[in-house]
Design a protein around this motif. Structure first.
Motif, short mmCIF file in Angstrom:
data_model
loop_
_atom_site.label_atom_id
_atom_site.label_comp_id
_atom_site.label_asym_id
_atom_site.label_seq_id
_atom_site.Cartn_x
_atom_site.Cartn_y
_atom_site.Cartn_z
N LEU A 88 8.73 5.80 9.87
CA LEU A 88 7.99 4.85 9.21
C LEU A 88 7.06 4.37 9.91
CD1 LEU A 88 11.44 2.52 11.30
CD2 LEU A 88 10.84 2.61 8.55
N SER A 92 4.27 2.31 7.66
CA SER A 92 3.94 1.04 7.86
C SER A 92 2.38 1.31 8.16
CB SER A 92 4.20 0.67 9.54
OG SER A 92 3.73 1.55 10.54
N PHE A 95 1.36 0.23 4.84
CA PHE A 95 1.51 -0.74 4.25
C PHE A 95 0.30 -2.04 4.69
CE2 PHE A 95 3.09 -5.14 6.27
CZ PHE A 95 3.29 -6.01 4.30
N LEU A 96 -0.07 -1.31 6.53
CA LEU A 96 -1.35 -1.91 7.30
C LEU A 96 -2.41 -1.95 6.34
CD1 LEU A 96 -2.31 -3.45 9.53
CD2 LEU A 96 -2.56 -1.54 10.79
N TYR A 128 5.54 -6.37 8.68
CA TYR A 128 5.13 -5.53 9.49
C TYR A 128 5.66 -5.59 11.19
CZ TYR A 128 1.28 -2.42 11.69
OH TYR A 128 0.86 -1.71 12.23
N LEU A 131 8.93 -3.65 10.43
CA LEU A 131 9.08 -2.70 10.87
C LEU A 131 8.38 -1.58 12.06
CD1 LEU A 131 6.69 -1.42 7.83
CD2 LEU A 131 8.89 -0.56 7.95
N LEU A 132 7.75 -2.41 13.12
CA LEU A 132 6.96 -1.52 14.24
C LEU A 132 8.70 -2.47 15.03
CD1 LEU A 132 3.97 -3.79 14.91
CD2 LEU A 132 4.46 -1.31 13.90
#
Length: 146
Positions: A88, A92, A95-96, A128, A131-132
């Motif tokens: 993950l 992320s 993604f970030l 986001y 995900l976190l």
């Protein structure tokens, strides 16, 4: 658990808070962007970039302290929740790196639809956060997945 481990856990938890918490400030900034005119966009985007930068650096500390905790702790790198958290985390990171900066750059285009861009930023922020939170849940619950 020795004193060193306790300090590392504290740093790890604090960096997790700094990785997730500031994201919620972005919803206030997005609401202000929705209500304001284009002239204030650059100040709002500046806040957005600063928050993303803070999250990124807190993430570096989070990863570093997590690696230390695995090394000094009772877990193996092949523990299911650690493998899933790393997977993950990789998602992320990509993604970030792609989601926020590409959208923020498009605000410079005068012909860009501001409300569409704001909507995309809101959606990216939620993705986001999800995900976190999933990574956080894996670290707190430590489920045995296989």
């Amino acid at each position: 658990m020795n004193d060193f481990s306790i300090y590392i856990v504290f740093i790890h938890v604090l960096s997790a808070v700094l990785s997730v918490g500031p994201l919620f400030v972005l919803f206030v900034v997005l609401r202000k962007m929705q209500e304001s005119d284009r002239q204030l966009d650059q100040s709002h985007i500046s806040i957005f970039r600063s928050v993303v930068r803070l999250i990124k650096h807190a993430g570096h500390v989070l990863v570093g302290s997590g690696v230390l905790l695995i090394i000094i702790g009772p877990w193996s790198w092949y523990t299911s929740w650690i493998v899933m958290t790393i997977a993950l985390m990789v998602v992320s990171i990509f993604f970030l790196a792609r989601a926020f900066s590409s959208i923020l750059k498009r605000f410079d285009d005068v012909e860009a639809d501001r409300f569409s861009l704001i909507s995309k930023l809101r959606k990216a922020t939620w993705i986001y956060i999800i995900l976190l939170v999933l990574m956080l849940a894996l670290m707190v619950i430590k489920p045995t997945l296989w």
